[in-house]
Scaffold this active site. Structure first.
Site, PDB file in Angstrom:
ATOM      1  N   SER A  33      66.674  77.874  -8.034  1.00 31.86           N
ATOM      2  CA  SER A  33      66.240  77.626  -8.656  1.00 31.86           C
ATOM      3  C   SER A  33      65.173  76.297  -9.252  1.00 31.86           C
ATOM      4  O   SER A  33      64.131  76.400  -9.144  1.00 31.86           O
ATOM      5  CB  SER A  33      66.499  78.472 -10.284  1.00 31.86           C
ATOM      6  OG  SER A  33      66.809  79.095  -9.886  1.00 31.86           O
ATOM      7  N   THR A  78      73.343  81.922 -15.635  1.00 31.71           N
ATOM      8  CA  THR A  78      73.799  82.800 -14.372  1.00 31.71           C
ATOM      9  C   THR A  78      74.975  82.562 -14.955  1.00 31.71           C
ATOM     10  O   THR A  78      75.604  82.373 -15.822  1.00 31.71           O
ATOM     11  CB  THR A  78      72.964  81.929 -12.855  1.00 31.71           C
ATOM     12  OG1 THR A  78      73.201  82.261 -12.262  1.00 31.71           O
ATOM     13  CG2 THR A  78      73.761  80.145 -13.078  1.00 31.71           C
ATOM     14  N   LYS A  82      75.664  84.809 -18.653  1.00 33.00           N
ATOM     15  CA  LYS A  82      74.925  86.038 -19.055  1.00 33.00           C
ATOM     16  C   LYS A  82      74.907  86.787 -19.967  1.00 33.00           C
ATOM     17  O   LYS A  82      73.981  86.615 -21.115  1.00 33.00           O
ATOM     18  CB  LYS A  82      74.303  87.058 -18.346  1.00 33.00           C
ATOM     19  CG  LYS A  82      73.790  85.880 -17.156  1.00 33.00           C
ATOM     20  CD  LYS A  82      72.686  86.904 -15.856  1.00 33.00           C
ATOM     21  CE  LYS A  82      72.100  85.980 -14.451  1.00 33.00           C
ATOM     22  NZ  LYS A  82      71.524  87.287 -13.269  1.00 33.00           N
ATOM     23  N   ASP A 118      65.389  89.269 -14.772  1.00 33.48           N
ATOM     24  CA  ASP A 118      65.794  89.497 -13.824  1.00 33.48           C
ATOM     25  C   ASP A 118      65.854  91.910 -13.741  1.00 33.48           C
ATOM     26  O   ASP A 118      65.227  91.227 -12.443  1.00 33.48           O
ATOM     27  CB  ASP A 118      67.189  89.863 -13.555  1.00 33.48           C
ATOM     28  CG  ASP A 118      68.078  88.616 -13.300  1.00 33.48           C
ATOM     29  OD1 ASP A 118      67.824  87.998 -12.823  1.00 33.48           O
ATOM     30  OD2 ASP A 118      68.880  88.418 -13.879  1.00 33.48           O
ATOM     31  N   GLY A 143      76.570  92.684 -14.123  1.00 31.70           N
ATOM     32  CA  GLY A 143      75.037  92.190 -14.439  1.00 31.70           C
ATOM     33  C   GLY A 143      73.956  92.350 -13.512  1.00 31.70           C
ATOM     34  O   GLY A 143      73.164  93.110 -14.027  1.00 31.70           O
TER      35      GLY A 143
HETATM   36  P1  NAP Z   1      79.345  89.615 -11.039  1.00 36.13           P
HETATM   37  O1  NAP Z   1      78.550  90.515 -12.502  1.00 36.13           O
HETATM   38  O2  NAP Z   1      80.018  89.763 -10.579  1.00 36.13           O
HETATM   39  O3  NAP Z   1      79.186  91.481 -10.975  1.00 36.13           O
HETATM   40  C1  NAP Z   1      79.255  91.452  -9.183  1.00 36.13           C
HETATM   41  C2  NAP Z   1      80.103  92.728  -8.959  1.00 36.13           C
HETATM   42  O4  NAP Z   1      80.161  92.920  -7.759  1.00 36.13           O
HETATM   43  C3  NAP Z   1      80.952  94.275  -9.662  1.00 36.13           C
HETATM   44  O5  NAP Z   1      80.748  95.665  -9.936  1.00 36.13           O
HETATM   45  C4  NAP Z   1      82.615  93.960  -8.842  1.00 36.13           C
HETATM   46  O6  NAP Z   1      83.497  94.677  -8.942  1.00 36.13           O
HETATM   47  C5  NAP Z   1      81.261  93.836  -7.634  1.00 36.13           C
HETATM   48  N1  NAP Z   1      82.772  93.239  -6.336  1.00 36.13           N
HETATM   49  C6  NAP Z   1      82.553  92.364  -6.029  1.00 36.13           C
HETATM   50  N2  NAP Z   1      83.648  91.866  -4.469  1.00 36.13           N
HETATM   51  C7  NAP Z   1      83.348  93.111  -5.010  1.00 36.13           C
HETATM   52  C8  NAP Z   1      83.882  93.172  -3.569  1.00 36.13           C
HETATM   53  N3  NAP Z   1      84.990  93.274  -2.997  1.00 36.13           N
HETATM   54  N4  NAP Z   1      83.716  95.321  -3.338  1.00 36.13           N
HETATM   55  C9  NAP Z   1      83.242  96.113  -3.866  1.00 36.13           C
HETATM   56  N5  NAP Z   1      82.873  95.500  -5.470  1.00 36.13           N
HETATM   57  C10 NAP Z   1      82.749  94.381  -5.063  1.00 36.13           C
HETATM   58  O7  NAP Z   1      77.680  89.034 -10.224  1.00 36.13           O
HETATM   59  P2  NAP Z   1      75.795  90.294 -10.715  1.00 36.13           P
HETATM   60  O8  NAP Z   1      75.783  88.670 -11.661  1.00 36.13           O
HETATM   61  O9  NAP Z   1      75.974  91.315 -11.135  1.00 36.13           O
HETATM   62  O10 NAP Z   1      75.876  89.634  -8.861  1.00 36.13           O
HETATM   63  C11 NAP Z   1      76.034  90.155  -7.870  1.00 36.13           C
HETATM   64  C12 NAP Z   1      75.128  89.616  -6.866  1.00 36.13           C
HETATM   65  O11 NAP Z   1      73.882  89.772  -7.098  1.00 36.13           O
HETATM   66  C13 NAP Z   1      75.802  87.997  -6.343  1.00 36.13           C
HETATM   67  O12 NAP Z   1      75.592  87.829  -5.403  1.00 36.13           O
HETATM   68  C14 NAP Z   1      74.310  87.189  -6.834  1.00 36.13           C
HETATM   69  O13 NAP Z   1      73.910  85.990  -6.249  1.00 36.13           O
HETATM   70  C15 NAP Z   1      73.302  88.304  -7.124  1.00 36.13           C
HETATM   71  N6  NAP Z   1      72.152  88.351  -7.871  1.00 36.13           N
HETATM   72  C16 NAP Z   1      71.097  88.052  -6.770  1.00 36.13           C
HETATM   73  C17 NAP Z   1      69.750  87.937  -8.031  1.00 36.13           C
HETATM   74  C18 NAP Z   1      68.479  87.184  -7.156  1.00 36.13           C
HETATM   75  O14 NAP Z   1      67.770  87.116  -7.669  1.00 36.13           O
HETATM   76  N7  NAP Z   1      68.169  87.984  -6.180  1.00 36.13           N
HETATM   77  C19 NAP Z   1      69.950  88.222  -9.524  1.00 36.13           C
HETATM   78  C20 NAP Z   1      71.452  88.167 -10.122  1.00 36.13           C
HETATM   79  C21 NAP Z   1      72.446  88.523  -9.353  1.00 36.13           C
HETATM   80  P3  NAP Z   1      84.421  94.309  -9.808  1.00 36.13           P
HETATM   81  O15 NAP Z   1      83.633  95.161 -11.175  1.00 36.13           O
HETATM   82  O16 NAP Z   1      85.703  95.539  -9.765  1.00 36.13           O
HETATM   83  O17 NAP Z   1      84.907  93.420 -10.292  1.00 36.13           O
END
Ligand code: NAP
Length: 293
Positions: A33, A78, A82, A118, A143
């Protein structure tokens, strides 16, 4: 320059001073960012800087209080703040309120308003029309899954939205919270291990887990590449690397792929406009991060 809502920036001397936008998270060192916003500020001649600030949970309240200073345009928020940031804000816009998470804060003359860009950023590379009446699947229940689910149910009308999650109870909470009524979609939850048919049948498969992200690039959130086929769209929210194993395997089976940089730039563009009242020069922003490792 002018601030949000066309408000003129002013320093103590009465002249516009250098304005500040911050990223609050922990960790933040990996974030793209700062490069996106710095390039956009420079291209438009806006006297502002964007600083990534590592904020541990115990310091979140103090960090947010600092955003009320007149030189601050606002902030991005982030992982892991959030949701936890919400009690420190004065107001939420309707999208942030419905999603229950804030990724952008605007400082309106000392009043802090929380937004969620987002969801709209997620939709930028998708045409809602092509999703209408078709099944979609989201891997994950964090999230990003919540924002993607909200976006799909409010900007499109899929027939079925399946959350395939390692922790189905978290996905159940999201399914309950989202406004499925308006889209008419059948919102389902499946344990990840039992989601084979939902992934195979989905027109759109979204990876909203961090699986495949640097440095564990040889992992995929969906290890069976034969689930993917021509006519399908596979969208990985991971942007580091851009070509994840998931996207490589989906492309090798003929699926159309979308990488996480699209959403990253989409959400940044909306935040930029909220802070500055000006349109982000998308190609300048993209060029600033396109060669990222
Ligand atoms: P988060 O709130 O920590 O959620 C992560 C999710 O992934 C949870 O449901 C978690 O499950 C699951 N998970 C983690 N490890 C796993 C595994 N080995 N097998 C299966 N499920 C697994 O994170 P988030 O904010 O949602 O972000 C998720 C991803 O999206 C990240 O890589 C982030 O960088 C990306 N993202 C990208 C953007 C963009 O602008 N491109 C924006 C936001 C996020 P549990 O609940 O069981 O732990």
């Amino acid at each position: 320059m002018s601030g949000p809502g066309g408000r003129a920036a002013s320093g103590t001397s009465g002249h516009p001073g250098t304005r500040l936008a911050l990223l609050l998270g922990d960790p933040v060192a990996h974030s793209l960012s700062p490069r996106i916003h710095a390039a956009a500020f420079e291209a438009l001649g806006i006297d502002a800087i964007y600083l990534a600030s590592r904020v541990p949970a115990r310091a979140l309240g103090a960090a947010v209080a600092g955003l009320r200073q007149p030189q601050v345009l606002g902030a991005n928020v982030t992982i892991p703040h959030k949701q936890d940031v919400i009690p420190f804000l004065d107001e939420l816009d309707s999208t942030a309120d419905a999603i229950g998470a804030v990724n952008t804060i605007i400082n309106r003359e000392g009043q802090l308003v929380g937004h969620n860009t987002d969801a709209a950023g997620f939709m930028t590379p998708l045409a809602a029309k092509e999703l209408n009446g078709r099944p979609v699947a989201i891997l994950g229940s964090g999230g990003a899954a919540r924002a993607a689910g909200f976006a799909l149910l409010t900007h499109a009308s899929p027939s079925v939205l399946t959350f395939a999650a390692r922790s189905p109870d978290r996905a159940e909470t999201i399914a309950r919270d989202l406004p499925a009524g308006a889209s008419g979609a059948d919102v389902r939850v499946s344990p990840l291990a039992e989601a084979g048919a939902a992934v195979r049948d989905a027109l759109l498969v979204v990876n909203a887990t961090p699986v495949g992200m640097h440095p564990r690039v040889s992992a995929s959130p969906w290890p069976d590449p034969d689930a993917f086929h021509a006519g399908q769209i596979v969208y990985d929210l991971v942007y580091n690397p851009r070509q994840t194993l998931l996207l490589k395997q989906a492309a090798s089976r003929g699926a159309r792929t979308i990488d996480g940089l699209e959403m990253l730039i989409g959400q940044a563009a909306i935040a930029f406009e909220l802070w500055t009242g000006q349109e982000m020069p998308i190609e300048v922003a993209r060029a600033a991060v396109d060669h990222s490792p």
